[in-house]
Design an enzyme around this catalytic site. Structure first.
Site, mmCIF file in Angstrom:
data_model
loop_
_atom_site.group_PDB
_atom_site.id
_atom_site.type_symbol
_atom_site.label_atom_id
_atom_site.label_comp_id
_atom_site.label_asym_id
_atom_site.label_seq_id
_atom_site.Cartn_x
_atom_site.Cartn_y
_atom_site.Cartn_z
ATOM 1 N NE ARG A 17 -3.874 0.537 1.788
ATOM 2 C CZ ARG A 17 -5.094 0.482 2.319
ATOM 3 N NH1 ARG A 17 -5.363 1.138 3.417
ATOM 4 N NH2 ARG A 17 -6.051 -0.227 1.744
ATOM 5 C CG HIS A 39 -8.387 -0.138 -3.121
ATOM 6 N ND1 HIS A 39 -7.552 -1.199 -2.843
ATOM 7 C CD2 HIS A 39 -9.056 0.104 -1.948
ATOM 8 C CE1 HIS A 39 -7.700 -1.558 -1.574
ATOM 9 N NE2 HIS A 39 -8.607 -0.792 -1.015
ATOM 10 C CB CYS A 44 -14.082 0.480 -0.107
ATOM 11 S SG CYS A 44 -13.406 2.103 0.265
ATOM 12 N NE ARG A 53 -10.042 -5.651 -0.145
ATOM 13 C CZ ARG A 53 -9.383 -4.623 0.389
ATOM 14 N NH1 ARG A 53 -10.046 -3.631 0.947
ATOM 15 N NH2 ARG A 53 -8.060 -4.548 0.317
HETATM 16 N N1 CP Z 1 -11.205 -0.755 2.136
HETATM 17 C C1 CP Z 1 -9.937 -0.790 2.561
HETATM 18 O O1 CP Z 1 -8.996 -0.949 1.791
HETATM 19 O O2 CP Z 1 -9.797 -0.672 3.912
HETATM 20 P P1 CP Z 1 -8.448 -0.457 4.724
HETATM 21 O O3 CP Z 1 -7.950 0.927 4.415
HETATM 22 O O4 CP Z 1 -8.847 -0.619 6.158
HETATM 23 O O5 CP Z 1 -7.450 -1.489 4.303
HETATM 24 N N1 NVA Z 2 -10.450 6.270 -1.204
HETATM 25 C C1 NVA Z 2 -10.017 5.826 0.095
HETATM 26 C C2 NVA Z 2 -10.105 4.339 0.189
HETATM 27 C C3 NVA Z 2 -9.718 3.770 1.515
HETATM 28 C C4 NVA Z 2 -9.739 2.288 1.550
HETATM 29 C C5 NVA Z 2 -8.611 6.304 0.357
HETATM 30 O O1 NVA Z 2 -7.790 6.266 -0.566
HETATM 31 O O2 NVA Z 2 -8.306 6.722 1.478
#
Ligand code: CP
Ligand code: NVA
Length: 312
Positions: free
Chosen positions: A110, A137, A267, A295
């Protein structure tokens, strides 16, 4: 003597890198892995494999589901953060990838910069999985599709509305619309309209994706309404975003414009009272926790696929 060219590893960086057949294979595998788990089976598909997980930013779902998923498949994980690695002292992403490829079997990352993700994948000789960048994502959208199909059948026949900000999750949904053939209607304010890269993807999706600024028009008669946080990781203008995005809140009045059996997805993490009201997220059309659960299953399927396993 000829030196064999090493095969490029199977990365999972973006939905748009893959054919519909590959993504369908991953979704089918996810369905089978989920059913196996429900039957008390834990197929040891990745026995003794080690997945390094690098998190430059916060996470609950991605971190826990990849960790638990690897363990259930018989593998192990290594949790790392950018700030405690030599990345924080300017070791390059590419060198980090080369070194880590000598130790671990796959890397999930990430990282906000999509270019850094691509640099990592370009230098790694093991599979790399995108666990969210500012640009996309893909793991999330694949879990969303699995969730929709469990409740309502083929995504290819659905019309989906996206309401709020133009962000990473939206981008992966644009890619999904092009690949799977569903209709995607986007309602985002002029101030936060898609950037150049996403606009190009929207254009490439042709009439499958409609871009507008009116949230009511976007949700009219749709089968699925999707919201996401108004302030994504890396955004610095939270106050201004909350002001501009205020008319884009998904409340029960807005949901009434959708089809009467429309689903609601997010999400997560949700900011209740901002992008969605309690009434909607806790209501009977909401499937946000099924989404979160999926997920786990879909990422186990992605992990299996990157290692060349295509069925149970
Ligand atoms: N939806 C999602 O990716 O959640 P997190 O940021 O908690 O991993
Ligand atoms: N759009 C959000 C998604 C989090 C899972 C972000 O990038 O923070």
């Amino acid at each position: 003597m000829t030196i064999p060219t090493p095969q490029r590893p199977r990365h999972f960086l973006d939905l748009k890198d893959h054919s519909k057949e590959t993504l369908r294979l991953i979704l089918d595998l996810s369905r089978d892995i989920k059913a196996a788990l429900a039957a008390g089976e834990r197929p040891q598909l990745l026995k003794d494999k080690v997945l390094a997980m690098i998190f430059e930013r916060e996470s609950t779902r991605t971190r826990v589901s990849f960790d638990v998923g690897m363990r259930q498949l018989g593998g192990q994980t290594l949790m790392l953060t950018g700030s405690e690695m030599q990345l924080a002292r300017e070791e390059t992403i590419a060198d980090t990838a080369r070194v880590m490829s000598r130790y671990v079997d796959a890397i999930m990352i990430r990282i906000l910069s999509h270019d850094d993700l691509l640099e990592l994948a370009g230098a790694a000789t093991v599979p790399v999985i995108n666990g969210l960048t500012r640009v996309s994502h893909p793991c999330q959208t694949l879990a969303d599709i699995q969730t929709f199909e469990e409740h309502r059948g083929p995504i290819s026949e659905a019309t989906v509305a996206w309401v709020g900000d133009s962000n990473n999750v939206l981008a992966s949904w644009v890619h999904a619309a092009k690949i799977f053939g569903c209709k995607l209607r986007i309602g985002v304010p002029e101030e936060y309209k898609p950037d150049q890269g996403l606009m190009a993807d929207i254009k490439a999706a042709g009439d499958r994706v409609e871009l507008g600024t009116d949230p009511r028009e976007a949700v009219e008669g749709v089968d699925l309404v999707i919201a996401d946080t108004w302030v994504s990781m890396g955004d610095t203008d939270a106050k201004e975003r909350r002001r501009v995005l205020n008319p884009y809140r998904v409340d029960s009045k807005l949901m009434q414009n959708a089809s009467s059996d429309a689903l609601f997805m997010h999400c997560l993490p949700a900011h209740r009272g901002d992008e969605v009201t309690d009434e909607v997220i806790d209501g009977k059309q909401s499937v946000v926790f099924d989404e979160a659960e999926n997920r786990l299953h879909v990422q186990k399927a992605i992990l299996a696929w990157v290692f060349g396993i295509e069925s149970l």
